[in-house]
Write an enzyme that holds these catalytic residues in place. Structure first.
Site: not given
Ligand code: GLC
Length: 420
Positions: A29, A33, A35-36, A101, A163, A196, A347-348, A390
């Protein structure tokens, strides 16, 4: 000093570039970003307030004329990320993405200012920042709820910040992939492919994005024309809390906004309706396809963060959250491990994210201190054991995705140094 605290500070400093901080020091990345940066600013506030405000100021410096603060700011022309600044082709002085975001920034700024016990005079120094955040939140109402339904839409899965969540599977399945797509992913060369998003999902992300670009990112058109338009409980909860925290900040500087105040009431009453008390379930609305989406996602419990003026719902939510995490060694899984869409490592779609734990903790600490403290301790233990990854498996605690991840380091510091 505890060595993990030292390492957390070092991680943030190492990831810091001139006046902003990368989400990680790997190539995954290579930009700022939205919200980061807010979470990172909170982390800095535990040891370097100057860096906190620099982080926030740099983020806000990318604000578009219409009020939007983009989800990515490309301060340097790095091509390592896909879609890169050329593929987005937008932004003002600073190249950016064309979407946003979660506006957690307002809530973070309030926490920093309250914790530091700033005087009114000192807060006045940050008046410009506060007024720009006001413009940002008004932008959401104006362009993401143009019909004033009381609920805010997101127009791309990336706007949620979660995401690749199964929340988007149904609405995304309706997006016809552009046959002329031409892009090369970099993310799955840096992190294991199995962690991913799938190609079919990425193809759809890029299709939706290209279409927004074709519409010149014209905020008046996007809501009506985007290939994706979803009202999400988690996003609206973060938005509602942002409105409440902005209202607090405005009072501090002797200003008010009846427009925003009215929307707080409207948004809250509509948000509550997305919760079904009997089924203890949450409903997201796919406005594009006029249907609803029900997925047991941790982000539904962001409603606790919104501090609803409704003790009954808050109590039920806590009960339901305890059930959600009952059998997990590490929590919270991003998706209930009992649900068919759960994937332990992708990931999410299942892993534990420290920012979600932090949001839930903040929501719980004035409602169920004991449970909040369990979350705080569990998160600290996980991070001390596996370092600043992460995301993590809720089954084994395995650290995954990027290493030296900034928001994990920042929020670890926040958990460790601020007991409620
Ligand atoms: C991923 C996450 C998003 C985050 C970004 C940078 O895209 O889904 O929430 O902001 O990485 O860390």
């Amino acid at each position: 000093m505890n060595s993990t605290i030292k390492f957390a500070k070092k991680t943030l400093i190492n990831n810091r570039r001139s006046n902003y901080t990368l989400p990680t020091n790997t190539k995954l990345y290579p930009a700022q970003w939205n919200w980061d940066s807010a979470f990172i600013a909170l982390g800095y506030s535990n040891f370097n307030l100057d860096y906190s405000f620099k982080e926030i100021e740099t983020l806000i410096s990318g604000q578009w004329d219409d009020g939007m603060i983009p989800h990515i700011l490309f301060h340097i022309k790095d091509l390592n990320y896909t879609p890169n600044y050329k593929a987005w082709n937008c932004g003002g002085k600073i190249s950016s993405s064309g979407i946003t975001q979660p506006p957690i920034l307002a809530s973070i700024l309030r926490i920093i200012i309250e914790r530091q016990k700033f005087s009114k005079k000192k807060v006045k120094k940050y008046q410009t920042l506060i007024l720009k955040i006001k413009k940002y939140l008004k932008w959401f109402i104006r362009y993401r709820d143009p019909k004033r339904t009381g609920l805010i839409s997101i127009l791309h899965p990336w706007e949620s910040g979660y995401d690749n969540s199964p929340l988007w599977d149904k609405p995304m399945s309706k997006v016809k992939i552009d046959s002329k797509l031409n892009y090369k992913r970099k993310d799955n060369k840096i992190v294991k492919k199995s962690q991913r998003p799938l190609k079919i999902d990425y193809d759809r992300y890029v299709t939706i994005k290209n279409h927004l670009r074709q519409l010149n990112y014209d905020p008046k058109k996007l809501y009506f024309k985007s290939k994706f338009n979803v009202v999400d409980v988690g996003f609206n909860s973060l938005f509602l809390k942002a409105l409440k925290d902005l209202d607090f900040l405005l009072k501090f500087i002797g200003k008010k906004s009846s427009f925003l105040k009215k929307y707080i009431l409207l948004n809250e009453s509509k948000l509550v309706k997305l919760y079904n008390s009997k089924k203890m379930k949450f409903k997201n609305k796919d406005l594009k396809n006029n249907t609803s989406v029900e997925i047991p996602s941790i982000t539904n419990f962001f409603m606790l963060f919104a501090d609803l003026n409704n003790n009954l719902i808050n109590r039920e939510l806590i009960k339901s959250l305890k059930k959600y995490s009952k059998n997990e060694k590490y929590f919270f899984p991003s998706i209930s491990s009992k649900h068919k869409s759960f994937e332990e490592k992708r990931y999410w779609r299942g892993p534990v994210w420290v920012n979600c734990n932090w949001i839930i903790y903040q929501g719980l600490k004035n409602k169920d201190k004991k449970f909040a403290e369990i979350i705080r301790k569990k998160t600290i233990n996980l991070v001390e054991k596996k370092k600043f990854r992460e995301y993590y498996s809720c089954k084994s605690g395995l650290g995954m995705g990027a290493k030296n991840f900034s928001w994990t380091a920042a929020l670890y510091l926040d958990f460790k140094l601020n007991r409620s």
